[in-house]
Enzyme design. Structure first.
Site, mmCIF file in Angstrom:
data_model
loop_
_atom_site.group_PDB
_atom_site.id
_atom_site.type_symbol
_atom_site.label_atom_id
_atom_site.label_comp_id
_atom_site.label_asym_id
_atom_site.label_seq_id
_atom_site.Cartn_x
_atom_site.Cartn_y
_atom_site.Cartn_z
ATOM 1 N N GLY A 90 0.829 -1.209 0.000
ATOM 2 C CA GLY A 90 0.000 0.000 0.000
ATOM 3 C C GLY A 90 0.852 1.242 0.000
ATOM 4 O O GLY A 90 2.047 1.180 -0.294
ATOM 5 N N ASN A 91 0.257 2.379 0.295
ATOM 6 C CA ASN A 91 1.023 3.631 0.336
ATOM 7 C C ASN A 91 0.525 4.509 1.479
ATOM 8 O O ASN A 91 -0.436 4.169 2.155
ATOM 9 C CB ASN A 91 0.940 4.346 -1.018
ATOM 10 C CG ASN A 91 -0.487 4.696 -1.387
ATOM 11 O OD1 ASN A 91 -1.129 5.501 -0.727
ATOM 12 N ND2 ASN A 91 -1.000 4.049 -2.434
ATOM 13 N N ARG A 92 1.202 5.641 1.671
ATOM 14 C CA ARG A 92 0.952 6.464 2.854
ATOM 15 C C ARG A 92 -0.143 7.512 2.668
ATOM 16 O O ARG A 92 -0.280 8.407 3.494
ATOM 17 C CB ARG A 92 2.231 7.204 3.246
ATOM 18 C CG ARG A 92 3.298 6.344 3.814
ATOM 19 C CD ARG A 92 4.440 7.252 4.274
ATOM 20 N NE ARG A 92 5.686 6.535 4.339
ATOM 21 C CZ ARG A 92 6.034 5.772 5.372
ATOM 22 N NH1 ARG A 92 5.224 5.643 6.388
ATOM 23 N NH2 ARG A 92 7.190 5.147 5.351
ATOM 24 N N SER A 93 -0.894 7.464 1.585
ATOM 25 C CA SER A 93 -1.918 8.495 1.386
ATOM 26 C C SER A 93 -2.921 8.472 2.543
ATOM 27 O O SER A 93 -3.414 7.412 2.918
ATOM 28 C CB SER A 93 -2.651 8.230 0.072
ATOM 29 O OG SER A 93 -3.750 9.103 -0.027
#
Ligand code: C5P
Length: 397
Positions: free
Chosen positions: A187-190
């Site tokens: 995933g990512n940090r958004s």
């Protein structure tokens, strides 16, 4: 309670939805006389008209005055055990609440928590007045004057001049997650904060908002339709479904560029066999579809929906943030690119950001910030709404 009068005087049709306890203070016939509309409290009245959802769906504004501690608690938890709480759950209109209760109840940790959760969801909650309460008590918790409630409530509908009234927008937000096996994902940090702020600002301007929401740290604002997605391909499907009928599509989500080439149906095991303790699987990645590029292609030479992309950018020795943003605008072929300045402690997960708004065909990029994402959302809509071809048609109707 008599907020009905100033709202009607301002020319609005008012439908009163009293709770059972409200009827102990003022009976249904009085409400009917004041509002000029039939009154019911139960979800079982007018079942053929599906009143429990129809009232919320058709309202332009929902005002709860007074909002008791009990009502705030039920609204926070999505409890729908009477007609009013059903209306709150089914409306996409701005919701205004004017709390009134004894000071101790207003200051109680449970009420403070509920008010903060509701505010984060975008419910407009007035501060109660301070003064004489029922009995001999005095302090904060008094219901403001009806005229003050009506003025506050109407300001939420006419916020920003309802410049998107009659228009529909779809906004993607959050960060996609790409499953590796039943328990793991990349995933990512958004945080999703920018997309939420855009959704809230669009709704405040009168738009019907569809929020296509991947993983996020913040709750969706009230009054918007939420479609939850997980992966980039889920988001691509949801966006494809939203394409027809929306005047604007804003791609604020952080979409994973890559996903695992294969999905393991069972959990990938860690080997304990002698000689294999240090081994780790190698994960092959494949490219995800570029959703925004797909939208640009599907739209072809048409001008709607207006397509807005985001870019998290930094400058470097080869170019400024604006150079990179401009290159992305041209490469993506969308109408607007909003470039977020990325750096230590900025953009990801923060409440503030600095954005550069670039419009195709214009050499006048706008820089906005550092400012709360709420404010940059408003600046973005100021630019984007000028690009909506159908807006003139809506305005001249
Ligand atoms: O190319 P880049 O990822 O920097 O572009 C960012 C913009 O493109 C964002 O608006 C993002 O939502 C969108 N995007 C997309 N599909 C992808 C990757 C990004 O629509 N696979």
């Amino acid at each position: 309670m008599l907020v009905v009068a100033p709202l009607r005087e301002a020319g609005h049709q008012v439908k009163v939805v009293p709770t059972e306890s409200a009827l102990n203070f003022v009976g249904a016939p009085t409400w009917e006389a004041l509002s000029g509309e039939p009154v019911s409290t139960s979800v079982w009245d007018n079942v053929d008209e599906v009143a429990h959802v129809r009232i919320g769906q058709t309202a332009d504004l929902v005002v709860v005055a007074p909002a008791t501690a009990d009502l705030l608690g039920r609204a926070t938890h999505g409890i729908a055990n009477d007609l009013l709480t059903n209306v709150l759950l089914s409306t996409t209109a701005p919701v205004v609440m004017a709390p009134a209760m004894h000071t101790e109840m207003w200051l109680n940790a449970a009420t403070v928590h509920n008010v903060s959760v509701l505010r984060r969801r975008g419910v407009h909650i007035m501060e109660p007045d301070s003064g004489r309460l029922t009995g001999t008590d005095s302090g904060p918790g008094r219901l403001p004057e009806p005229e003050a409630i009506a003025e506050f409530a109407l300001a939420q509908v006419h916020d920003e001049g309802a410049s998107l009234a009659g228009l529909r927008v779809a906004i993607t937000t959050g960060g996609t997650r790409e499953a590796l096996d039943p328990v793991r994902y990349s995933g990512n940090r958004s945080s999703g904060k920018q997309g939420m702020a855009l959704a809230e600002a669009a709704r405040a301007r009168g738009a019907k908002v569809e929020l296509i929401m991947a993983a996020t740290d913040v709750p969706a604002p009230t009054g918007v339709k939420v479609i939850k997605v997980e992966s980039a391909r889920d988001m691509q499907n949801a966006v494809a479904n939203a394409y027809d009928g929306n005047d604007v599509i804003v791609m604020a989500a952080a979409v994973a560029d890559f996903r695992s080439a294969s999905y393991a149906e069972t959990k990938i095991k860690k080997s304990h066999a002698a000689g294999e303790e240090e081994s780790a699987p190698v994960i092959e990645l494949v490219r995800n579809p570029d959703i925004l590029a797909g939208l640009v292609k599907r739209r072809g030479s048409r001008t709607t929906p207006v397509l807005v992309g985001f870019a998290a950018e930094t400058g470097d020795e080869n170019g400024t943030i604006l150079d990179y943003a401009l290159a992305k605008l041209e490469h993506k072929g969308c109408d607007v690119i909003v470039a977020n300045e990325v750096g230590e402690g900025t953009t990801f997960g923060q409440d503030s950001s600095t954005v550069h708004i670039l419009v195709a065909g214009s050499d006048q990029p706008q820089r906005y910030g550092p400012a709360p994402k709420r404010e940059s959302a408003s600046a973005i809509w100021d630019v984007v709404e000028q690009l909506i071809p159908s807006k003139d048609a809506v305005e001249s109707n």
